[in-house]
Design a protein around this motif. Structure first.
Motif, mmCIF file in Angstrom:
data_model
loop_
_atom_site.group_PDB
_atom_site.id
_atom_site.type_symbol
_atom_site.label_atom_id
_atom_site.label_comp_id
_atom_site.label_asym_id
_atom_site.label_seq_id
_atom_site.Cartn_x
_atom_site.Cartn_y
_atom_site.Cartn_z
ATOM 1 N N GLU A 53 34.649 -8.982 14.716
ATOM 2 C CA GLU A 53 35.397 -9.299 13.495
ATOM 3 C C GLU A 53 36.856 -9.655 13.774
ATOM 4 O O GLU A 53 37.455 -10.423 13.030
ATOM 5 N N THR A 54 37.427 -9.080 14.820
ATOM 6 C CA THR A 54 38.879 -9.185 14.997
ATOM 7 C C THR A 54 39.331 -9.904 16.264
ATOM 8 O O THR A 54 40.527 -10.125 16.425
ATOM 9 N N SER A 55 38.416 -10.227 17.158
ATOM 10 C CA SER A 55 38.837 -10.848 18.415
ATOM 11 C C SER A 55 38.101 -12.157 18.638
ATOM 12 O O SER A 55 37.111 -12.454 17.969
ATOM 13 N N ASP A 56 38.576 -12.899 19.605
ATOM 14 C CA ASP A 56 37.895 -14.114 20.047
ATOM 15 C C ASP A 56 37.208 -13.883 21.388
ATOM 16 O O ASP A 56 36.862 -14.840 22.085
ATOM 17 N N TRP A 57 37.024 -12.625 21.747
ATOM 18 C CA TRP A 57 36.392 -12.291 23.020
ATOM 19 C C TRP A 57 34.981 -12.862 23.076
ATOM 20 O O TRP A 57 34.272 -12.922 22.068
ATOM 21 N N SER A 58 34.567 -13.207 24.281
ATOM 22 C CA SER A 58 33.201 -13.690 24.499
ATOM 23 C C SER A 58 32.219 -12.521 24.342
ATOM 24 O O SER A 58 32.602 -11.350 24.413
ATOM 25 N N VAL A 59 30.971 -12.886 24.152
ATOM 26 C CA VAL A 59 29.919 -11.867 24.050
ATOM 27 C C VAL A 59 29.862 -11.054 25.337
ATOM 28 O O VAL A 59 29.677 -9.832 25.297
ATOM 29 N N GLU A 60 30.071 -11.699 26.474
ATOM 30 C CA GLU A 60 30.045 -10.995 27.755
ATOM 31 C C GLU A 60 31.153 -9.948 27.829
ATOM 32 O O GLU A 60 30.934 -8.818 28.270
ATOM 33 N N ARG A 61 32.340 -10.328 27.385
ATOM 34 C CA ARG A 61 33.474 -9.389 27.427
ATOM 35 C C ARG A 61 33.263 -8.231 26.452
ATOM 36 O O ARG A 61 33.566 -7.086 26.770
ATOM 37 N N ILE A 62 32.738 -8.515 25.281
ATOM 38 C CA ILE A 62 32.467 -7.457 24.303
ATOM 39 C C ILE A 62 31.394 -6.516 24.822
ATOM 40 O O ILE A 62 31.504 -5.297 24.677
ATOM 41 N N ALA A 63 30.358 -7.070 25.441
ATOM 42 C CA ALA A 63 29.293 -6.231 26.003
ATOM 43 C C ALA A 63 29.865 -5.266 27.033
ATOM 44 O O ALA A 63 29.551 -4.071 27.024
ATOM 45 N N GLY A 69 26.132 -3.000 28.228
ATOM 46 C CA GLY A 69 25.507 -3.659 29.363
ATOM 47 C C GLY A 69 25.771 -5.142 29.422
ATOM 48 O O GLY A 69 26.862 -5.605 29.102
ATOM 49 N N THR A 70 24.753 -5.884 29.779
ATOM 50 C CA THR A 70 24.891 -7.336 29.921
ATOM 51 C C THR A 70 24.960 -7.990 28.551
ATOM 52 O O THR A 70 24.641 -7.369 27.526
ATOM 53 N N ALA A 71 25.314 -9.254 28.532
ATOM 54 C CA ALA A 71 25.361 -9.999 27.274
ATOM 55 C C ALA A 71 23.981 -10.018 26.615
ATOM 56 O O ALA A 71 23.870 -9.875 25.394
ATOM 57 N N ASP A 72 22.931 -10.158 27.419
ATOM 58 C CA ASP A 72 21.573 -10.151 26.858
ATOM 59 C C ASP A 72 21.223 -8.783 26.265
ATOM 60 O O ASP A 72 20.657 -8.711 25.174
ATOM 61 N N ASP A 73 21.558 -7.711 26.978
ATOM 62 C CA ASP A 73 21.311 -6.362 26.453
ATOM 63 C C ASP A 73 22.076 -6.160 25.145
ATOM 64 O O ASP A 73 21.558 -5.577 24.189
ATOM 65 N N PHE A 74 23.314 -6.636 25.128
ATOM 66 C CA PHE A 74 24.146 -6.518 23.934
ATOM 67 C C PHE A 74 23.503 -7.251 22.759
ATOM 68 O O PHE A 74 23.383 -6.715 21.663
ATOM 69 N N ARG A 75 23.078 -8.496 22.990
ATOM 70 C CA ARG A 75 22.470 -9.276 21.905
ATOM 71 C C ARG A 75 21.227 -8.579 21.349
ATOM 72 O O ARG A 75 21.048 -8.493 20.136
ATOM 73 N N ILE A 76 20.392 -8.082 22.239
ATOM 74 C CA ILE A 76 19.159 -7.404 21.820
ATOM 75 C C ILE A 76 19.485 -6.133 21.042
ATOM 76 O O ILE A 76 18.956 -5.905 19.958
ATOM 77 N N GLY A 77 20.355 -5.301 21.601
ATOM 78 C CA GLY A 77 20.711 -4.047 20.943
ATOM 79 C C GLY A 77 21.432 -4.259 19.629
ATOM 80 O O GLY A 77 21.171 -3.563 18.637
#
Length: 101
Positions: A53-63, A69-77
């Protein structure tokens, strides 16, 4: 204070609470209504929601920052917990903020 980006095990949490693993799990469930791992996942998802909501961080950085975990784990979870993919969530909440602002 726990650093959610770091791996945390139930054993570590139980040791911190000076309880056996079994007693910690039981008491944690009595207090929160959920197992420790589920609670930890929900806390991590809360962090990711704020970052989306508040950053422009990539999914990888947020994960990495959330400990999911990984960007894929993050997306799934994230999808499992919110019913939405991270990119869709970000777009929806950015649009809502633009309308409010």
């Amino acid at each position: 204070m726990w650093r959610l980006e770091q791996p945390l095990t139930v054993h570590q949490l139980a040791c911190h609470a000076a309880l056996s693993r079994r007693t910690f799990i039981r008491r944690f469930g009595e207090e929160t209504g959920m197992p420790p791992v589920r609670w930890l996942t929900l806390q991590r998802v809360l962090v990711t929601r704020r970052l989306l909501e508040t950053s422009d961080w990539s999914v990888e950085r947020i994960a990495a920052a959330s400990g999911l975990g990984t960007a894929d784990d993050f997306r799934i979870g994230f999808r499992r917990e919110t019913g939405s993919l991270p990119g869709d969530y970000r777009r929806r909440h950015r649009l809502a903020a633009d309308v409010r602002g």
